[in-house]
Design a protein around this motif. Structure first.
Motif, PDB file in Angstrom:
ATOM      1  N   UNK A 146     -42.103  49.654 -96.451  1.00  0.00           N
ATOM      2  CA  UNK A 146     -42.378  49.153 -95.101  1.00  0.00           C
ATOM      3  C   UNK A 146     -41.214  49.420 -94.151  1.00  0.00           C
ATOM      4  N   UNK A 147     -39.990  49.201 -94.649  1.00  0.00           N
ATOM      5  CA  UNK A 147     -38.801  49.418 -93.824  1.00  0.00           C
ATOM      6  C   UNK A 147     -38.666  50.882 -93.424  1.00  0.00           C
ATOM      7  N   UNK A 148     -38.814  51.769 -94.417  1.00  0.00           N
ATOM      8  CA  UNK A 148     -38.679  53.206 -94.152  1.00  0.00           C
ATOM      9  C   UNK A 148     -39.806  53.706 -93.241  1.00  0.00           C
ATOM     10  N   UNK A 149     -41.013  53.200 -93.465  1.00  0.00           N
ATOM     11  CA  UNK A 149     -42.168  53.642 -92.670  1.00  0.00           C
ATOM     12  C   UNK A 149     -42.008  53.214 -91.205  1.00  0.00           C
ATOM     13  N   UNK A 150     -41.576  51.977 -91.009  1.00  0.00           N
ATOM     14  CA  UNK A 150     -41.405  51.490 -89.639  1.00  0.00           C
ATOM     15  C   UNK A 150     -40.253  52.202 -88.943  1.00  0.00           C
ATOM     16  N   UNK A 151     -39.218  52.542 -89.687  1.00  0.00           N
ATOM     17  CA  UNK A 151     -38.079  53.268 -89.120  1.00  0.00           C
ATOM     18  C   UNK A 151     -38.515  54.654 -88.646  1.00  0.00           C
TER      19      UNK A 151
END
Length: 384
Positions: A361-366
């Motif tokens: 989720x963190x990488x995707x949102x970044x």
């Protein structure tokens, strides 16, 4: 319940949990035996250090053993430093040079020989009664303050470098381990700073404040040890060590600038970059959740050192982010595929090489500005 009884009860509970965890760390079967042993030793000497309320029930007479117990505090932070070193680097081994960490402990005890260790009990009592005026104790307290500052600074520098090396060479989700260790070190630093404050009050006109701070420290240590125990039981493979022989890209670049002209590197990097991108697109090595820069180096025939410079310096990305970019792009393709609308987000993250929902989720949102769920909803609403 008065203050002394509360102190004794908290001490007993703290000792029990500390020794229990130390026993667990020493006996558990793991490849991280050295790290576990170091942390177990840290817990044991810390437990001995806080055992004074119980020992005072046996005798209030100053003794060599009691003073030696106090001096064990000088071994706590060096042991913790070596522990952090051992969990950060896979090739950590005890070396003769590490004996230098014994110097503060030895200095503290040597200064006490003339007027404490080598005198009779009556002289020991007088020494303790006049402790506020004893230069040996003042020296030891100042030395402990200096040691605390230097070692915690060294630990934070070590963690910062280790995390950067991990980002430059690995792609797994174990980066969260360094975040946790940083948090643990920060909490421990606060406890030690509070202990230093306690010592200041101990040698002031308000010694009773020192006693209340001592109770607070004991209670906080209980929670910290329980926190560590919880983490250790739920994450037996908490740390993925890195090779201490790895160099930071900034250091490698500095060395290369001294040896060869910039235009030579530029031409070589362009060819290597095409080779790398072709390999990533065609072979999709990023689907392996534990892929390392060494693995890619072995496949495409570019030395790890040069590949590290290419990704981390020329492309301006950590290897960790570089790999995650391909993973996210692949995940986006799956989300756009109308034949895969029934595939869950959890299934997608595992398919593209992640093994943690929070990391995905963190990488995707970044990368996209949206979470995977939000991105899928926007696709369904035809807003993308």
């Amino acid at each position: 319940m008065d203050k002394s009884n509360l102190l004794i009860i908290v001490t007993i509970i703290s000792l029990f949990i500390s020794f229990f965890l130390a026993f667990f760390l020493i006996t558990v079967k793991t490849k991280h035996k050295t790290s576990n042993s170091l942390f177990a030793f840290f817990l044991i000497i810390t437990a001995i250090d806080v055992s004074e309320p119980l020992l005072s029930l046996i005798t209030n007479v100053p003794s060599d053993l009691g003073m030696f117990r106090n001096s064990l505090a000088f071994l706590q932070i060096p042991t913790f430093y070596l522990y952090v070193l051992s969990v950060c680097y896979s090739d950590f081994k005890f070396k003769p040079k590490y004996l230098i960490h014994l110097l503060p402990f030895l200095a503290a005890n040597i200064t006490l020989i003339p007027r404490f260790y080598s005198v009779d009990t009556a002289s020991k009592i007088e020494f303790i009664m006049n402790r506020q005026n004893m230069i040996e104790l003042q020296f030891n307290h100042i030395l402990f303050h200096i040691q605390t500052f230097i070692y915690f600074t060294a630990v934070f520098i070590l963690l910062r470098k280790a995390k950067k090396l991990y980002l430059e060479n690995y792609s797994g989700t174990n980066i969260n381990s360094y975040h946790w260790l940083f948090q643990f070190t920060s909490v421990l630093a606060v406890v030690y700073l509070t202990a230093l404050l306690k010592n200041i009050f101990k040698f002031s006109d308000y010694p009773y404040i020192s006693e209340w701070i001592k109770i607070g420290i004991l209670i906080s240590q209980l929670f910290i040890v329980c926190w560590y125990l919880f983490k250790a039981l739920n994450n037996p493979g908490l740390f993925r060590n890195i090779d201490s022989k790895l160099k930071l890209v900034s250091d490698i670049v500095s060395e290369e600038k001294k040896n060869e002209p910039e235009n030579v590197h530029e031409n070589a990097h362009n060819e290597e970059l095409l080779k790398l991108k072709h390999f990533m697109t065609e072979e999709k090595p990023f689907l392996n959740p534990s892929i390392t820069i060494q693995d890619i180096s072995n496949h495409i025939g570019i030395p790890t050192r040069e590949l590290s410079v290419l990704i981390n310096h020329q492309l301006g990305q950590h290897f960790y982010d570089f790999v995650n970019t391909y993973r996210i792009e692949y995940a986006m393709d799956i989300l756009k595929d109308v034949t895969k609308t029934k595939v869950t987000i959890l299934e997608i993250l595992y398919e593209v090489g992640f093994n943690s929902k929070s990391s995905f989720n963190t990488a995707f949102k970044k990368h996209t500005g949206n979470t995977p769920t939000e991105y899928r909803k926007l696709l369904q609403d035809n807003k993308l």
